[in-house]
Design a protein around this motif. Structure first.
Motif, PDB file in Angstrom:
ATOM      1  N   PHE A   1     -11.126 -14.575 -20.104  1.00  0.00           N
ATOM      2  CA  PHE A   1     -10.935 -13.986 -21.423  1.00  0.00           C
ATOM      3  C   PHE A   1     -10.845 -15.083 -22.486  1.00  0.00           C
ATOM      4  O   PHE A   1     -11.240 -14.879 -23.625  1.00  0.00           O
ATOM      5  N   ILE A   2     -10.296 -16.250 -22.096  1.00  0.00           N
ATOM      6  CA  ILE A   2     -10.297 -17.446 -22.953  1.00  0.00           C
ATOM      7  C   ILE A   2     -10.598 -18.646 -22.054  1.00  0.00           C
ATOM      8  O   ILE A   2     -10.048 -18.771 -20.954  1.00  0.00           O
ATOM      9  N   ILE A   3     -11.468 -19.520 -22.543  1.00  0.00           N
ATOM     10  CA  ILE A   3     -11.888 -20.688 -21.770  1.00  0.00           C
ATOM     11  C   ILE A   3     -11.670 -21.935 -22.614  1.00  0.00           C
ATOM     12  O   ILE A   3     -12.008 -21.958 -23.806  1.00  0.00           O
TER      13      ILE A   3
ATOM     14  N   ASN B   1      -9.604 -21.789 -17.225  1.00  0.00           N
ATOM     15  CA  ASN B   1      -9.566 -20.396 -17.651  1.00  0.00           C
ATOM     16  C   ASN B   1      -8.125 -20.079 -18.038  1.00  0.00           C
ATOM     17  O   ASN B   1      -7.244 -20.019 -17.180  1.00  0.00           O
ATOM     18  N   LEU B   2      -7.881 -19.894 -19.317  1.00  0.00           N
ATOM     19  CA  LEU B   2      -6.511 -19.757 -19.814  1.00  0.00           C
ATOM     20  C   LEU B   2      -6.029 -18.312 -19.881  1.00  0.00           C
ATOM     21  O   LEU B   2      -4.836 -18.062 -20.002  1.00  0.00           O
TER      22      LEU B   2
ATOM     23  N   PRO C   1     -16.143 -17.724 -14.285  1.00  0.00           N
ATOM     24  CA  PRO C   1     -15.024 -18.623 -14.605  1.00  0.00           C
ATOM     25  C   PRO C   1     -15.521 -20.062 -14.707  1.00  0.00           C
ATOM     26  O   PRO C   1     -16.482 -20.452 -14.038  1.00  0.00           O
ATOM     27  N   ILE C   2     -14.876 -20.856 -15.543  1.00  0.00           N
ATOM     28  CA  ILE C   2     -15.235 -22.259 -15.630  1.00  0.00           C
ATOM     29  C   ILE C   2     -14.606 -23.002 -14.448  1.00  0.00           C
ATOM     30  O   ILE C   2     -13.513 -22.660 -13.995  1.00  0.00           O
TER      31      ILE C   2
ATOM     32  N   SER D   1      -4.203 -11.175 -18.246  1.00  0.00           N
ATOM     33  CA  SER D   1      -3.133 -12.077 -17.834  1.00  0.00           C
ATOM     34  C   SER D   1      -3.324 -13.421 -18.528  1.00  0.00           C
ATOM     35  O   SER D   1      -4.456 -13.874 -18.701  1.00  0.00           O
ATOM     36  N   VAL D   2      -2.233 -14.056 -18.912  1.00  0.00           N
ATOM     37  CA  VAL D   2      -2.290 -15.285 -19.699  1.00  0.00           C
ATOM     38  C   VAL D   2      -1.559 -16.418 -18.981  1.00  0.00           C
ATOM     39  O   VAL D   2      -0.414 -16.251 -18.544  1.00  0.00           O
TER      40      VAL D   2
END
Length: 906
Positions: free
Chosen positions: A860-862, A831-832, A823-824, A796-797
């Motif tokens: 998944f992207i931070i 968390n993007l 998670p940050i 999810s984004v």
């Protein structure tokens, strides 16, 4: 002085021999070790041997690419009616890629007709069965032998040279006569010349007065990145699915031209093993026919006969599988060929001592591949008609299998969201030899209407099984194999999954695909390899601005081209609507006409770039925005051409570094500067706006000093992008570049006081009621999650951040390895993108249940701002093999938009 002369003499004559004077042996003596195994063979002395042409005995020196070319050219000069050379491409470093075709005079003279006949036999839609039967009776067999795909697996190229010589010069041998009369033998002697050249340069630069057989010697230990990979550090044996490299492109085009009925790929493995050939290990692709399995087994048995005769040990079935369709030996199975991987124990130089104390030589490894090559050609000659008939039947079965699928016969790519992605995928499948069509008008099929310009693939075609394998969401391994893997995990044994288990191309491209059980009617356009994506500028005489909607690779390539030509560009963080009711997505590019007065005729340049990149550009005569940010808003950022650097050399993963550099340089068309990792400890990085750390273990190489240097650079306005294993370094408490932690595996808590935590020599006793209870009590409570060979996961984004502009709300990403991060915290960053829940996370492939549960909702992207700059973390490499094409926009944003969003850039 005398010692220096000795060294010089030994090196020049024993190692670097380049003239016939170095070895004072006759041609017959030169090949005695090989011909002794064919005692009835005499060699025609009008055909140049390796020694006569190159000055060293076959197997006594690792032949260079230049020597290989020279030798095959000499063979063609000597026997132009029985060997033909063809150039099929050029490596990144400019080295010729060739294949040779060998046969008797009649078969070589008929090569053009043979090619036409095999193309006809490969498509039963266009040939009558009576004609096909006639061809099967009359056509020679064809075997494609490909050597040296990994540059440091060295022996096969010299074996290719010896095989060619033996077939052309050997006389008085029934086996040679049989092969030449009933076959065309295709030899690709060196698939990876750049990697081989890298290996040879290192190897001979480290040799002393004598060659060493010690595995600890410098000769046997290559420096980073070693010779396995090509120029861009790709494993070419995994590139047959994405087809990103010129070496692979030329090879696939050649196989699609001739349609060989047997394909063999010759490799090397660790020096303490023996020799491997098929049958392969489990799992195998479920699309392999029984006839293919039988023919592979026949070839293996013939190999075994020759190996037994020569006293050579071998094994089958134990290691190398054929499940992933992107291997050089698995891809040709989808053409109908019988295939096998051959692996010989490597001398990794001119001699090598095994752990059992025995020493073997380079010549030994060349000899074994030579035996296997001839045995394979012999098997094809002996079974020519059966292999041809089975090949033809494979095409019939593939077509019928497609027709009988009432749910997923046709795959449709609607002409909607990702125009550039759809086009690239359609072209890729065409390159694979698949018939792909683009609708010339609206079509209605299975209750849905598709606009003109949509693509569709009907699996009722000869390459239908390849279509199914690469377009279906899930290809399952056998239940028996999976049960065995779960059993091994229970026993704490390593699983036997060799490579990725998920590779669905529509998922990796993140394009929409729909299926239908009926054929698409109507006259539609066949996609060709010469097709280009058409760019267009509407209203090219716009007075205010040109807008490029963001979200596909065509827009991305437009951006890099425009930046490098000095065009001033803005990006808007949110979607906006102009007064003409045109809606533009977040991240769209705005080129204001008056802001580009320094560019002579900016409109013409915009048109040219659009044509070159395939981008769609819209000229506008107003900047009045009715919804979203205006062109002069605080959410409009000026994009500049950033200087991008990438960590290079040990301890980076060569594959990660090379694959990432390739994506940026070749897919994005943007330059990257490679910086030796050790220089990052103290280097002044102020000239760079973006630095990429590929996967790697950086802690010892960079240490606290390197971490501090990077931290200060980030705080001064730099953008640090960390990929995969690089996040271990960034998240290290001693470095503190990234405020997350790597997780241990989730374990069921249990009372282990009886077995742990006591400083006494003895502990209280405990009785077990079952073996399982003992195993549970033996569990290591602090270990990493189980390793994943490679799956595709649902993600999810966040749709409200500039870093995810142009990225859909739901995407699919690649997950490999065992790292899972916390998670940050919002106080540090955001968390993007994150994985979906445990019941939804798996998109394709095979995933351990524990990993599903632990990976759910993890980042998944931070994104973590630091000072004037930022860190952007990708816990899982999405540049792997350059085949997760659908996530390239995320990397685009991380490089170009991020560098514009630093406080230093404002």
């Amino acid at each position: 002085m005398f010692f220096k002369r000795i060294i010089k003499s030994v090196i020049l004559t024993t190692l670097l021999g380049s003239s016939g004077a170095i070895y004072a042996k006759t041609e017959a003596q030169a090949d005695q070790g090989f011909s002794a195994n064919w005692p009835q063979v005499n060699y025609n002395n009008t055909i140049p041997s390796v020694e006569a042409e190159l000055g060293y005995k076959i197997g006594q020196r690792i032949s260079s690419h230049a020597d290989m070319l020279r030798y095959f050219e000499a063979l063609q000069d000597a026997q132009p009616t029985r060997i033909k050379l063809f150039e099929y491409g050029e490596s990144w470093e400019g080295r010729k890629l060739i294949y040779a075709v060998i046969g008797n005079e009649q078969n070589i003279a008929n090569l053009t007709q043979f090619t036409r006949d095999m193309q006809a036999l490969s498509d039963p839609r266009n040939i009558k069965s009576s004609k096909a039967n006639s061809l099967i009776e009359s056509l020679p067999g064809s075997v494609w032998l490909q050597y040296g795909v990994h540059g440091n697996e060295i022996s096969s190229t010299d074996a290719a040279m010896m095989t060619a010589y033996h077939l052309l010069a050997g006389t008085g041998d029934a086996s040679v006569d049989n092969i030449m009369e009933n076959n065309l033998v295709f030899i690709d002697p060196l698939q990876n010349p750049d990697g081989r050249s890298r290996f040879i340069a290192h190897y001979y630069s480290t040799v002393g007065i004598m060659h060493s057989d010690d595995r600890l010697s410098a000769e046997h230990n290559e420096p980073w990145p070693n010779g396995r990979t090509n120029h861009y550090l790709f494993d070419l044996n995994r590139d047959w699915l994405p087809i990103t490299q010129p070496e692979t492109k030329g090879r696939i085009a050649s196989i699609n031209k001739y349609h060989p009925i047997v394909v063999v790929d010759l490799h090397e493995m660790r020096g303490d093993k023996s020799y491997y050939f098929a049958p392969s290990a489990q799992p195998v692709t479920p699309n392999l026919s029984q006839a293919q399995k039988d023919n592979i087994d026949t070839i293996g048995r013939n190999n075994a006969k020759h190996f037994d005769k020569n006293g050579i040990d071998y094994f089958t079935r134990e290691i190398f599988d054929s499940f992933y369709p992107g291997y050089g030996v698995s891809w040709p199975t989808f053409t109908g060929a019988a295939t096998s991987t051959y692996e010989v124990a490597s001398a990794s130089g001119e001699k090598f001592k095994r752990l059992n104390g025995t020493t073997f030589t380079y010549e030994d490894t060349v000899f074994k591949h030579f035996i296997a090559s001839l045995s394979t050609a012999e098997s094809v000659a002996d079974n020519r008609q059966k292999y041809l008939r089975d090949y033809y039947q494979y095409q019939i079965d593939a077509i019928e299998a497609g027709k009988s699928d009432k749910k997923e016969r046709v795959y449709i790519l609607p002409n909607q969201r990702d125009r550039a992605g759809n086009f690239k995928l359609a072209k890729l499948m065409t390159e694979h030899g698949v018939d792909v069509f683009q609708t010339s008008s609206k079509v209605k099929v299975c209750g849905n209407t598709y606009e003109a310009g949509s693509y569709f693939i009907d699996s009722a075609q000869p390459r239908g099984k390849l279509v199914k394998t690469t377009f279906t969401q899930q290809v399952n391994m056998s239940e028996s194999f999976l049960s065995e893997q779960e059993r091994r995990r229970e026993r704490k044994l390593k699983d036997q999954i060799y490579d990725v288990t998920g590779w669905s191309l529509p998922l990796m491209y993140n394009v929409d695909v729909q299926t239908c059980g009926k054929a698409v009617s109507g006259d539609h356009r066949l996609v060709k390899l010469t097709d280009t994506l058409k760019g267009e500028v509407t209203n090219p005489n716009a007075s205010v601005a040109f807008i490029v909607p963001w979200g596909d690779m065509a827009a991305g390539r437009f951006l890099t081209a425009a930046l490098q030509q000095g065009i001033a560009i803005k990006t808007l963080d949110r979607a906006f609507t102009l007064d003409n009711n045109a809606r533009y997505p977040a991240g769209s590019l705005v080129i204001e006409v008056l802001a580009n007065k320094h560019i002579e005729d900016v409109a013409t340049k915009v048109q040219f770039i659009a044509q070159q990149t395939g981008a769609l550009v819209q000229g506008v005569d107003t900047s009045w925005v009715t919804d979203g940010p205006s062109f002069g808003s605080g959410e409009a950022f000026v994009l500049k051409a950033p200087n991008v650097a990438i960590a290079w050399d040990t301890p980076t993963s060569a594959l990660s570094a090379g694959n990432t550099r390739f994506v940026i340089e070749q897919a994005f068309n943007y330059p990257v500067t490679a910086i030796r990792t050790r220089n990052l400890v103290k280097a002044d990085l102020s000239n760079y706006q973006v630095l990429i750390l590929p996967a790697g273990k950086y802690k010892n190489a960079l240490g606290k000093a390197g971490g501090e240097n990077l931290k200060q650079w980030v705080k001064s306005g730099g953008v640090l992008i960390t990929l995969g294993g690089a996040n271990q370094f960034a998240a290290d408490p001693d470095v503190e570049l990234l405020d997350v932690k790597r997780e241990l595996a989730v374990k069921e808590q249990q009372d282990k006081k009886a077995s742990e935590g006591s400083s006494k020599a003895m502990v209280a006793g405990k009785a077990y009621d079952s073996f399982d209870e003992m195993v549970k009590d033996s569990e290591n409570m602090e270990e990493s999650p189980d390793d994943l060979a490679g799956i595709l996961a649902n993600v999810s984004v966040d749709q409200e951040h500039w870093l995810t502009a142009g990225v859909p709300e739901n995407v699919v990403g690649l997950v490999r390895g065992k790292d899972i991060y916390t998670p940050i915290r919002l106080a540090s960053g955001k968390n993007l993108a994150w994985f979906k829940g445990k019941d939804e996370v798996l998109a394709s492939g095979y995933m351990w249940q524990e990993n599903k549960e632990q990976l759910a909702y993890k980042p998944f992207i931070i994104h973590q701002p630091q000072g004037m700059g930022m860190v952007i973390a990708f816990p899982y490499e999405q540049t792997t093999r350059a085949y997760v094409d659908g996530l390239n926009i995320m990397l685009f944003n991380s490089i170009f938009s991020a560098s514009a969003h630093t406080k230093a850039a404002r």
